[in-house]
Design an enzyme around this catalytic site. Structure first.
Site, PDB file in Angstrom:
ATOM      1  N   CYS A 177       0.854  -1.188   0.000  1.00  0.00           N
ATOM      2  CA  CYS A 177       0.000   0.000   0.000  1.00  0.00           C
ATOM      3  C   CYS A 177       0.892   1.241   0.000  1.00  0.00           C
ATOM      4  O   CYS A 177       1.937   1.240   0.652  1.00  0.00           O
ATOM      5  CB  CYS A 177      -0.818  -0.051   1.282  1.00  0.00           C
ATOM      6  SG  CYS A 177      -2.253   0.967   1.202  1.00  0.00           S
ATOM      7  N   GLU A 188       1.150  -4.751  -5.018  1.00  0.00           N
ATOM      8  CA  GLU A 188      -0.063  -5.551  -4.809  1.00  0.00           C
ATOM      9  C   GLU A 188      -1.214  -4.966  -5.626  1.00  0.00           C
ATOM     10  O   GLU A 188      -1.315  -3.751  -5.749  1.00  0.00           O
ATOM     11  CB  GLU A 188      -0.393  -5.492  -3.304  1.00  0.00           C
ATOM     12  CG  GLU A 188      -1.494  -6.423  -2.870  1.00  0.00           C
ATOM     13  CD  GLU A 188      -1.781  -6.252  -1.389  1.00  0.00           C
ATOM     14  OE1 GLU A 188      -0.893  -6.549  -0.571  1.00  0.00           O
ATOM     15  OE2 GLU A 188      -2.895  -5.802  -1.063  1.00  0.00           O
TER      16      GLU A 188
END
Ligand code: 1VU
Length: 295
Positions: free
Chosen positions: A163, A197
């Site tokens: 993130c 991700e």
């Protein structure tokens, strides 16, 4: 829409109720900055009615009472993120700290709550134990204030970043690029390639596309002879799929009897222009000499 502000929507063929949370925090104050959040974040319910949520710029603890916040500021003795300083740029007054989600769960949960205010498509990680957090700060005589961060799963072999966030008041100044470059620098130190991700947010995708394009074009322009996708991946830390995706995205893959790469002058100028704009770039000398990536 129910009274508790959740929306039940159909999720395809079989009816699956999906909860859509509406933005709950009106404004946050962090350091000198007053910021309007973009999305819902699960702060305690009583925070929903507050005009302002006060957030300590050092320990990230949060308050709805200004009085309690002021009391906290008088006794808070944290002046940098609670981890090891692994990088320092004394010209730009920037520093990176590595914070272990296992050792500092409270700080890392507060960071996740803060970042959820600007991220719509990610679930909040309540369990911070599997993550390392890399916090980018600018420093002055008072302390080290957070600009942004990225998290990384300790034992994920593919993803080198889970993130990423640049706080809104610091966006579009090149810090997102710096954080992305940092994640690839760590991968290269580990002799690996990596990928972020998925899914990426719209802003995340724009930032990654720009980074991949610049990093890959730079390697291509330096190449003296034929270069393979594997070699580009090795030199940049960008995994092979993202390298191929970028080559197609910028339309420099052409077929002239065999697959070739053709770089236009326009692309070269664009990459040069973009590089010239960047204020902060990573310098190997600025890493703490004792530090090695944990995983
Ligand atoms: O400034 P340049 O044009 O040279 O380069 C920019 C630009 O190409 C692109 N970009 C944008 N383009 C258009 N509109 C925008 N608003 C925009 N923002 C970025 O990216 C290049 C790099 O810009 P930067 O280095 O100045 O990046 P920031 O410091 O603004 O940070 C980018 C992020 C994505 C971190 C920031 O926008 C942010 O925190 N957004 C909210 C949270 C978020 O969406 N995070 C990504 C989630 S995806 C994920 O975490 C999984 C990996």
């Amino acid at each position: 829409i129910n009274q508790d502000k959740t929306r039940i929507t159909s999720g395809g063929k079989s009816f699956k109720p999906v909860k859509i949370r509406v933005k709950n925090i009106k404004e946050i104050q962090i350091g000198e900055d007053l910021i309007e959040p973009w999305y819902f974040s699960p702060y305690p319910e009583e925070f929903n009615d507050a005009a302002v949520v006060y957030i300590c710029e050092f320990c990230l603890s949060y308050y709805i009472s200004e009085l309690q916040f002021r009391r906290h500021k008088k006794k808070c003795n944290l002046f940098h993120p609670p981890g090891n300083q692994i990088y320092k740029d004394e010209i730009e007054n920037l520093a990176m700290f590595e914070v272990n989600g296992k050792r500092q769960p409270t700080y890392c949960q507060s960071l996740c709550l803060l970042s959820k205010l600007f991220l719509d498509h990610k679930l909040l990680a309540y369990d911070t134990l599997p993550f390392l957090f890399y916090i980018l700060c600018y420093y002055n005589e008072v302390g080290y204030c957070i600009i942004g961060y990225f998290s990384k799963e300790k034992y994920n072999m593919e993803n080198n970043l889970a993130c990423i966030l640049t706080l809104p008041q610091h966006q579009r100044k090149g810090y997102g690029r710096f954080l992305i470059a940092f994640s690839y620098t760590i991968s290269k130190m580990q002799g690996k390639v990596g990928t972020p991700e998925k899914p990426l947010s719209d802003l995340g995708l724009l930032s990654y596309q720009q980074y991949w394009m610049e990093a890959i074009t730079e390697v291509l322009l330096k190449a003296k002879e034929e270069i393979s996708v594997d070699e580009i991946a090795y030199q940049t830390g960008i995994d092979q799929k993202d390298v191929q995706y970028t080559l197609h995205l910028i339309g420099i893959c052409v077929y002239l009897g065999q697959p070739c790469i053709r770089i236009s002058n326009g692309l070269i100028e664009m990459v040069k222009g973009s590089k010239a704009k960047k204020r902060c770039t990573i310098k190997n000398d600025y890493f703490d000499k004792q530090w090695v990536p944990l995983v």
